[in-house]
Design a protein around this motif. Structure first.
Motif, PDB file in Angstrom:
ATOM      1  N   LEU A  73       0.757  -1.161  -0.003  1.00 27.75           N
ATOM      2  CA  LEU A  73       0.119  -0.041   0.079  1.00 27.75           C
ATOM      3  C   LEU A  73       0.962   1.258   0.022  1.00 27.75           C
ATOM      4  O   LEU A  73       0.588   2.281  -0.838  1.00 27.75           O
ATOM      5  CB  LEU A  73      -0.860   0.047   1.173  1.00 27.75           C
ATOM      6  N   ILE A  74       2.119   1.072   0.732  1.00 28.04           N
ATOM      7  CA  ILE A  74       2.711   2.701   0.957  1.00 28.04           C
ATOM      8  C   ILE A  74       3.499   2.759  -0.397  1.00 28.04           C
ATOM      9  O   ILE A  74       3.685   3.792  -0.773  1.00 28.04           O
ATOM     10  CB  ILE A  74       3.796   2.281   2.038  1.00 28.04           C
ATOM     11  N   THR A  75       3.839   1.642  -1.077  1.00 32.16           N
ATOM     12  CA  THR A  75       4.659   1.760  -2.462  1.00 32.16           C
ATOM     13  C   THR A  75       3.573   2.751  -3.495  1.00 32.16           C
ATOM     14  O   THR A  75       3.891   2.984  -4.353  1.00 32.16           O
ATOM     15  CB  THR A  75       4.773   0.444  -3.009  1.00 32.16           C
ATOM     16  N   GLU A  76       2.384   2.095  -3.384  1.00 32.47           N
ATOM     17  CA  GLU A  76       1.413   2.442  -4.483  1.00 32.47           C
ATOM     18  C   GLU A  76       0.723   3.862  -4.023  1.00 32.47           C
ATOM     19  O   GLU A  76       0.513   4.646  -4.863  1.00 32.47           O
ATOM     20  CB  GLU A  76       0.016   1.546  -4.714  1.00 32.47           C
ATOM     21  N   PHE A  77       0.640   4.078  -2.730  1.00 36.13           N
ATOM     22  CA  PHE A  77       0.208   5.455  -1.959  1.00 36.13           C
ATOM     23  C   PHE A  77       1.137   5.990  -1.188  1.00 36.13           C
ATOM     24  O   PHE A  77       0.786   5.750   0.108  1.00 36.13           O
ATOM     25  CB  PHE A  77      -1.206   5.124  -1.657  1.00 36.13           C
ATOM     26  N   PRO A  78       1.886   6.657  -1.549  1.00 37.19           N
ATOM     27  CA  PRO A  78       3.249   7.077  -0.571  1.00 37.19           C
ATOM     28  C   PRO A  78       2.506   7.901   0.585  1.00 37.19           C
ATOM     29  O   PRO A  78       3.395   8.008   1.658  1.00 37.19           O
ATOM     30  CB  PRO A  78       4.274   7.708  -1.553  1.00 37.19           C
ATOM     31  N   GLN A  79       1.384   8.569   0.313  1.00 35.69           N
ATOM     32  CA  GLN A  79       0.951   9.501   1.558  1.00 35.69           C
ATOM     33  C   GLN A  79       0.183   8.678   2.457  1.00 35.69           C
ATOM     34  O   GLN A  79      -1.187   9.000   2.378  1.00 35.69           O
ATOM     35  CB  GLN A  79       0.410  10.955   0.977  1.00 35.69           C
ATOM     36  N   PHE A  80       0.602   7.982   3.177  1.00 37.33           N
ATOM     37  CA  PHE A  80       0.030   6.992   4.093  1.00 37.33           C
ATOM     38  C   PHE A  80       0.255   7.295   5.300  1.00 37.33           C
ATOM     39  O   PHE A  80       1.212   7.127   6.035  1.00 37.33           O
ATOM     40  CB  PHE A  80       0.570   5.485   3.509  1.00 37.33           C
ATOM     41  N   TYR A  81      -0.783   7.407   6.256  1.00 39.46           N
ATOM     42  CA  TYR A  81      -0.769   7.969   7.561  1.00 39.46           C
ATOM     43  C   TYR A  81      -1.691   7.311   8.715  1.00 39.46           C
ATOM     44  O   TYR A  81      -2.593   6.932   8.198  1.00 39.46           O
ATOM     45  CB  TYR A  81      -1.030   9.597   7.503  1.00 39.46           C
ATOM     46  N   ASN A  82      -1.250   7.189   9.815  1.00 38.54           N
ATOM     47  CA  ASN A  82      -2.160   6.893  10.804  1.00 38.54           C
ATOM     48  C   ASN A  82      -1.825   7.927  11.918  1.00 38.54           C
ATOM     49  O   ASN A  82      -1.364   8.963  11.777  1.00 38.54           O
ATOM     50  CB  ASN A  82      -1.989   5.329  11.370  1.00 38.54           C
TER      51      ASN A  82
END
Length: 553
Positions: free
Chosen positions: A420-429
């Motif tokens: 998921l991070i590779t496809e969508f780098p703006q990935f936050y919790n």
């Protein structure tokens, strides 16, 4: 900074182009004194005047002036929060704010663009088109108009000082919410006062939070004051009473069954104690009681102020760059064990799950005779990170999309999230968004941490769960009640065979996935078409009225 020389026959003047932010720092008289030479010259000033006219001095003066201006502009600049102006490139977000009678109004919120722990430019994202486009709500709005008979009975019920209902609710935060909703309805059916529900210590997380740690108790009482009397504890007249305890509550309890089995005991003893209330009350209740369910779920159960404050802060940090997607990822070890599924991307992790399931077979929920592969194809397993990424890409999510992911730590840690991070780098919790110390007061309270996830997810432009569960169902209903905000329900049963088909081109795959989800984007779905489903998941049309003649059948 540019210098332009304009010549005429008699005199020569220099015009200095000054950035607009600096103009607010300099008075008009100061500028005039800098740019206009004095008409009268004293002998001492003549020499200075000739020096000013030299090109070297002008160039030196301009450099110094520009440097000082930049210092003034950035002297109080905070790179984390400071916007250039109050609302430059602000993103206008519509939120439904509900009054207690069920009517809604729209409130406009504008958030300034800021650099909040995340990169990327959200200026090219259009909330009204493509992936971010919202479904047609078909004119549905909240509508909680109770009958005259209900209101008449309320006058008697809220004055009762004889009967009291006590409940013990268990499970995670969203399970607790469901049981609290049903507890209020049961108290109403019995005409009893409800003692603030007791939250059982969570066996998995060890969370010892009380009702007021998670929910706004004063608000809860105030919203329901005309429906059910809520008391913090038993009155002195009932303190010595031994409550009638019901540990084994049957499934699908109707109002008639509740009255016939509990009313006589309650009148005799004064206090009834119920445990194990999870999903025991019938989903099909009379209209007024269905509306009461919605009133509790969508109006009365508001999170405690400290939780709301932090949840809204994280929401603003996600919104500051434009629209965002919230994902509820069910990839924790206990989820894989309970569902009879495997993560499927690392043989070692699969082995851990299989071993745990053999050691604790009681943890496995229904259909234990099915193999992992059969469960997967039946749509009973959570999606892993690779499958979520492929689904989002096929549905048109841009790579620049900001994603907030809710849920516990996945089995395998960050490696499990890498696709998921590779496809969508703006990935936050929440840990990524929170400032140092903001989460510390809640770090050992799993229910509170789940509540923070709930707030940020509910406020998102698009929400998608990777699996069913209480939070996914609760948010689906909450977002429907708020105007049918886009909520993607993965059609796992029909889409997974296509995930396993290597002969499909990306174009073909994307078209198939898009077609399968045309009707799974949060459009109004009537509960009358969903036998045995909860009205708090499908609030139309028992808790919502439509002003449009175009209704989804």
């Amino acid at each position: 900074m540019a210098v332009t020389k304009i010549s005429n026959k008699k005199k020569q003047q220099s015009y200095i182009s000054i950035p607009s932010p600096m103009l607010g720092q300099i008075s008009s008289s100061s500028l005039e004194s800098l740019l206009i030479s004095p008409k009268k010259k004293t002998p001492s000033s003549s020499r200075l005047s000739s020096l000013v006219k030299t090109p070297r001095f002008c160039l030196f003066f301009i450099v110094i002036f520009g440097f000082l201006g930049m210092l003034m502009m950035f002297s109080s600049f905070d790179p984390l929060y400071a916007p250039v102006s109050q609302t430059p490139c602000g993103v206008s977000v519509q939120e439904h704010v509900f009054s207690l009678n069920g009517h809604s109004r729209l409130q406009q919120n504008s958030f300034a663009e800021s650099n909040v722990k995340m990169g990327g430019d959200g200026g090219d994202l259009d909330v009204e088109s493509g992936f971010w486009k919202q479904p047609d709500g078909l004119g549905y709005r909240p509508c909680l108009e109770f009958s005259g008979e209900y209101r008449k009975q309320s006058e008697v019920i809220v004055k009762d000082r004889v009967k009291y209902l006590m409940v013990v609710v268990a499970g995670g935060m969203n399970q607790q919410r469901n049981q609290i909703v049903d507890a209020v309805v049961i108290a109403r059916i019995l005409g009893a006062a409800l003692v603030v529900p007791n939250l059982q210590v969570n066996a998995i997380w060890g969370d010892e939070s009380e009702f007021s740690d998670i929910f706004d108790l004063d608000h809860f009482k105030k919203v329901l004051q005309s429906d059910v009397r809520i008391v913090s504890s038993l009155p002195s007249t009932h303190l010595m009473t031994r409550p009638v305890e019901e540990k084994h509550v049957p499934i699908n309890m109707t109002p008639q069954w509740i009255r016939s089995h509990y009313m006589r005991k309650m009148r005799r003893e004064g206090v009834l104690l119920i445990r194990g209330l999870d999903s025991r009350l019938s989903k099909d209740l009379p209209s007024d009681l269905q509306k009461l369910r919605c009133k509790v779920a969508f109006h009365a159960l508001r999170f405690a102020p400290p939780i709301m404050e932090l949840g809204n802060k994280l929401t603003e940090r996600m919104r500051s760059k434009g629209p965002y997607l919230a994902l509820h990822l069910r990839m924790e070890k206990d989820v894989w064990v309970r569902t009879g599924c495997l993560p499927g991307f690392d043989p070692e992790l699969d082995a851990i799950v299989i071993k745990e399931r053999k050691q604790k077979p009681e943890l496995l929920t229904s259909r234990s005779n099915m193999t992992f592969h059969e469960r997967k194809l039946a749509g009973l397993c959570p999606l892993n990170a690779m499958e979520v990424a492929r689904l989002l890409k096929a549905l048109g999510a841009p790579q620049s999309a900001r994603i907030y992911w809710a849920g516990g730590n996945p089995l395998g840690g960050k490696d499990a999230l890498q696709p998921l991070i590779t496809e969508f780098p703006q990935f936050y919790n929440k840990e990524d968004l929170a400032l140092p110390g903001e989460l510390e007061p809640f770090s050992k309270k799993a229910s509170v941490m789940a509540a923070i996830d709930y707030i940020v997810s509910e406020n998102s432009n698009v929400f998608m769960p990777s699996h069913g569960g209480n939070m996914g169902r609760a948010l689906q209903g909450q977002r429907a009640y708020a105007g049918h905000k886009k909520t993607i329900t993965p059609n796992k049963r029909q889409m997974l065979p296509h995930f396993l088909n290597p002969s499909l081109s990306e174009t073909e795959f994307n078209k198939i996935i898009m077609d399968l989800h045309q009707e799974s984007m949060g459009q109004p779905e009537l509960r009358s078409n969903k036998a045995g489903k909860d009205v708090t998941k499908y609030p139309a049309n028992e808790c919502m009225c439509s002003t449009s003649s175009r209704q989804k059948q």
